[in-house]
Enzyme design. Structure first.
Site, PDB file in Angstrom:
ATOM      1  N   LYS A 296      18.888 -13.241 -16.868  1.00  0.00           N
ATOM      2  CA  LYS A 296      19.586 -13.289 -18.150  1.00  0.00           C
ATOM      3  C   LYS A 296      18.740 -12.640 -19.244  1.00  0.00           C
ATOM      4  O   LYS A 296      17.513 -12.568 -19.128  1.00  0.00           O
ATOM      5  CB  LYS A 296      19.859 -14.745 -18.550  1.00  0.00           C
ATOM      6  CG  LYS A 296      20.843 -15.492 -17.689  1.00  0.00           C
ATOM      7  CD  LYS A 296      20.965 -16.935 -18.152  1.00  0.00           C
ATOM      8  CE  LYS A 296      21.959 -17.718 -17.308  1.00  0.00           C
ATOM      9  NZ  LYS A 296      23.351 -17.284 -17.528  1.00  0.00           N
ATOM     10  N   ARG A 370      28.818 -21.897  -8.900  1.00  0.00           N
ATOM     11  CA  ARG A 370      29.856 -22.000  -7.873  1.00  0.00           C
ATOM     12  C   ARG A 370      29.251 -22.117  -6.474  1.00  0.00           C
ATOM     13  O   ARG A 370      29.883 -22.669  -5.572  1.00  0.00           O
ATOM     14  CB  ARG A 370      30.801 -20.803  -7.977  1.00  0.00           C
ATOM     15  CG  ARG A 370      30.176 -19.461  -7.676  1.00  0.00           C
ATOM     16  CD  ARG A 370      30.956 -18.295  -8.276  1.00  0.00           C
ATOM     17  NE  ARG A 370      30.806 -18.238  -9.725  1.00  0.00           N
ATOM     18  CZ  ARG A 370      31.407 -17.331 -10.493  1.00  0.00           C
ATOM     19  NH1 ARG A 370      32.200 -16.419  -9.954  1.00  0.00           N
ATOM     20  NH2 ARG A 370      31.227 -17.337 -11.799  1.00  0.00           N
TER      21      ARG A 370
END
Length: 512
Positions: A296, A370
Site C-alpha cells: 500500500k 477474502r
C-alpha cells in the site's frame, strides 16, 4: 457510568412529584413552538411559568440542536435544568432524537454534574417504543463519553491540553431515565440491553483503536479467552499447526510474511437448546495490513490497524449477546493474522488451495481479507448454521460506492437481507443492500486456477462479495462490508463500534 430507570407519574410534578427529585441536572426536551406539553408543561407549572416566558421572549425556542442550561430554578429539586430543543414535532425522527441526546451530553460535559434525571425517553419518535428510546439513549451517552486513553492510560501520559489523562473527562456518572409507569418493565430490560450493547461497542472500539504492536492476533485470542471466562462461553483457539492440518491454504498464504503467529478463534454462546441451529458471525481479523508484496502507499497506512474491525465487532457482539442472556445460540469465528511483505511472503501470481478444495490465483496480495474469510466460511459448515454473517473491512470500493453512512450488505436470501436492514434502521446503524448477480462472477475468472482473488476495478466491492459467495453454498449467508463505517479519519479519528448495534439488534429480533 451507571444507568437506571424510574417510573414516574407525570401528573404529579409538584412539591412531592418527580420535579422535586434531588439530582445534579434535570434534562427536559421542548418541541419548537409555544404549545408546551408533557414534562415541559409540568416544569412550566412548577416554575410558575418560567419555561413559557423563556419561549415567549425568544430566549429558548426549542429549535433542533439548541440547549439552555438553567441554574437553581425555584420549584425544582435539581441543581440545574437543561432544556433541549427537539425541533418541530411533525419532523421528529430517529435522527432528531439522537441529535437531542448528543446535544444534552455535550451540554452536561461542560459542567460538574455527576447525576441526571433524563426526561427525554418518553418523547421518542412516534414509531418507536420506550425500549428503543432507552437503548438509544444509553448507547449514545456512552459513545460520547468514550475515551481510549482513560481505558488504556499507558498509551499517552497527557491529553491534548497537556493535562494528565482523565482530567478532561465528563463528570457524569449516574443517569436515571424517566419513563411512564406503564413502561417500567420494558424499560428495565432495555437498560440491561443498552448497557450490553454499549459495552460491546466499547470493546470493539478499544480493539480497533489499539496500535497493531499491542493488538496482535495473540492479543485478540487472549481477549476472546477473557470474554469466554467472564461470561462462561466456550473458547477454542487454533494455532498454525492446527490451521495447517485443516488445509486452510488461503488463510495460510496471507500469514506467510509475518512473524506474528496466526490465530483462528472460535467462541460459542449456547443460550438455547442443542437442537437450535446457531447463528454464526465471522469477522475479518487482519491486525495490520501493509498490502503484502502488493504494498500500500505510505500515506494513511497507520489506519490499517483498523483492518481487524470486523473481528472486533464480532467479539463485541457475542459479548453483548452473553450479557443480555439472549435465548439463541451464537458462534463467533475470527481468523486473524498480519499481512506483511518479506522474503517468504506470498507473491502475486501464486496459486493456493483453499480449505474447500477450490484453487485461487492470488493476483493481488492486498486483497487478503477474502482469503482468510473464505477458509473460515468453509470451516463453519460443521456447525450446520441457521445463518452466517461475515463482517469485514473488505474493500475501498465500498467506500467509493456508499461513503461513510451505510455499510454494504450482500445476501442471496431476501429474508435475511431484510432482517438485517430492518435491524440496522432500528439501531441507527444502517446498511444498504448491494447486488450479487451471477454475471459479476465472470470477472473472477483465472487462466491458472478456479478463480482469481480480484475481479478488476469495476464493481470491486461486488466482486469481493461474489468471491466469498463461492464458499457459502451450504447455508444462508450475508456479508457486511464495513470499510466505510468501521472507523473515522481526521479530527474525530477512531473506531466507531459499528456494526455492533446492527448485529445485536438482529440477534435480539431473532431471539424474540
Amino acid at each position: 457510568m451507571e444507568f437506571s430507570t424510574k417510573a414516574l407519574d407525570w401528573s404529579k410534578a409538584g412539591q412531592n412529584g418527580f420535579l422535586a427529585t434531588k439530582t445534579d441536572c434535570l434534562v427536559v426536551g421542548l418541541f419548537e413552538g409555544q404549545n408546551l406539553a408533557g414534562v415541559a408543561k409540568a416544569l412550566d407549572v412548577a416554575t410558575k411559568g418560567l419555561v413559557g416566558r423563556l419561549v415567549k421572549q425568544g430566549d429558548f425556542e426549542g429549535k433542533r440542536g439548541t440547549q439552555l442550561m438553567l441554574h437553581e430554578v425555584a420549584g425544582v429539586g435539581a441543581a440545574r435544568v437543561l432544556l433541549v430543543g427537539l425541533g418541530k414535532e411533525a419532523d421528529f425522527s430517529d435522527k432528531a432524537f439522537a441529535d437531542a441526546v448528543r446535544t444534552a451530553v455535550r451540554a452536561l460535559s461542560s459542567t460538574r454534574a455527576a447525576s441526571a434525571l433524563w426526561c427525554l425517553a418518553q418523547q421518542a419518535p412516534q414509531q418507536r417504543d420506550v425500549a428503543w428510546a432507552v437503548i438509544t439513549t444509553i448507547t449514545l451517552v456512552r459513545e460520547a463519553g468514550y475515551r481510549l486513553l482513560e481505558r488504556h492510560p499507558g498509551l499517552k501520559r497527557a491529553n491534548a491540553n497537556g493535562k494528565p489523562n482523565g482530567n478532561d473527562k465528563s463528570s457524569l456518572r449516574k443517569v436515571v431515565i424517566a419513563v411512564d409507569t406503564g413502561n417500567a418493565r420494558a424499560a428495565t430490560q432495555a437498560v440491561v440491553r443498552g448497557t450490553a450493547i454499549a459495552n460491546g461497542m466499547e470493546l470493539t472500539r478499544d480493539l480497533g483503536n489499539l496500535p497493531s504492536n499491542i493488538c496482535t492476533p495473540t492479543y485478540l485470542a487472549n481477549t476472546a479467552r477473557g470474554i469466554a471466562k467472564r461470561h462462561k462461553l466456550k473458547a477454542e483457539v487454533l494455532g498454525r499447526k492446527q490451521i495447517e492440518a485443516l488445509n486452510m491454504g488461503a488463510f495460510l498464504a496471507v500469514t506467510k510474511g509475518s512473524e506474528e503467529p496466526p490465530q483462528f478463534i472460535v467462541l460459542r454462546y449456547d443460550g438455547a437448546g442443542a437442537k437450535q441451529a446457531p447463528v454464526v458471525l465471522v469477522g475479518k481479523g487482519i491486525t495490520f495490513d501493509t498490502g503484502g508484496i502488493s504494498l500500500k502507499p505510505g500515506e494513511g497506512m497507520d489506519e490499517m490497524k483498523y483492518d481487524m474491525c470486523g473481528a472486533a465487532s464480532v467479539l463485541g457482539t457475542i459479548q453483548a449477546v452473553a450479557e443480555m442472556g439472549l435465548k439463541l445460540n451464537v458462534i463467533a469465528v475470527v481468523p486473524t493474522c498480519e499481512n506483511m511483505p518479506s522474503g517468504i511472503a506470498t507473491k502475486p501470481g501464486d496459486v493456493v488451495t483453499s480449505m474447500s478444495g477450490q484453487t485461487i490465483e492470488i493476483l493481488n496480495t492486498d486483497a487478503e481479507g477474502r482469503l482468510i474469510l473464505c477458509d473460515a466460511l468453509t470451516y463453519v459448515e460443521r456447525f450446520k448454521p441457521a445463518a452466517v454473517i461475515d463482517v469485514a473491512t473488505l474493500t475501498g470500493a465500498c467506500i467509493i460506492a456508499l461513503g461513510h453512512i451505510n455499510s454494504g450488505l450482500y445476501a442471496r436470501s431476501d429474508a435475511l437481507a431484510d432482517a438485517l436492514l430492518q435491524a440496522g434502521r432500528r439501531a441507527m446503524d444502517t446498511a444498504w443492500r448491494m447486488p450479487l448477480d451471477d454475471e459479476y462472477q465472470d470477472q473472477l475468472k483465472s487462466n491458472f486456477a478456479d478463480m482469481g482473488n480480484i475481479g478488476g476495478r469495476p464493481a470491486g466491492s461486488v466482486t469481493a462479495a461474489c468471491f466469498l459467495s463461492r464458499f457459502t453454498e451450504k447455508y444462508d449467508w450475508a456479508h457486511l462490508d464495513i470499510a466505510g463505517t468501521a472507523w473515522k479519519s481526521g479530527a474525530a479519528k477512531g473506531a466507531t463500534g459499528r456494526p455492533v448495534p446492527l448485529l445485536a439488534q438482529f440477534l435480539m429480533d431473532r431471539a424474540a
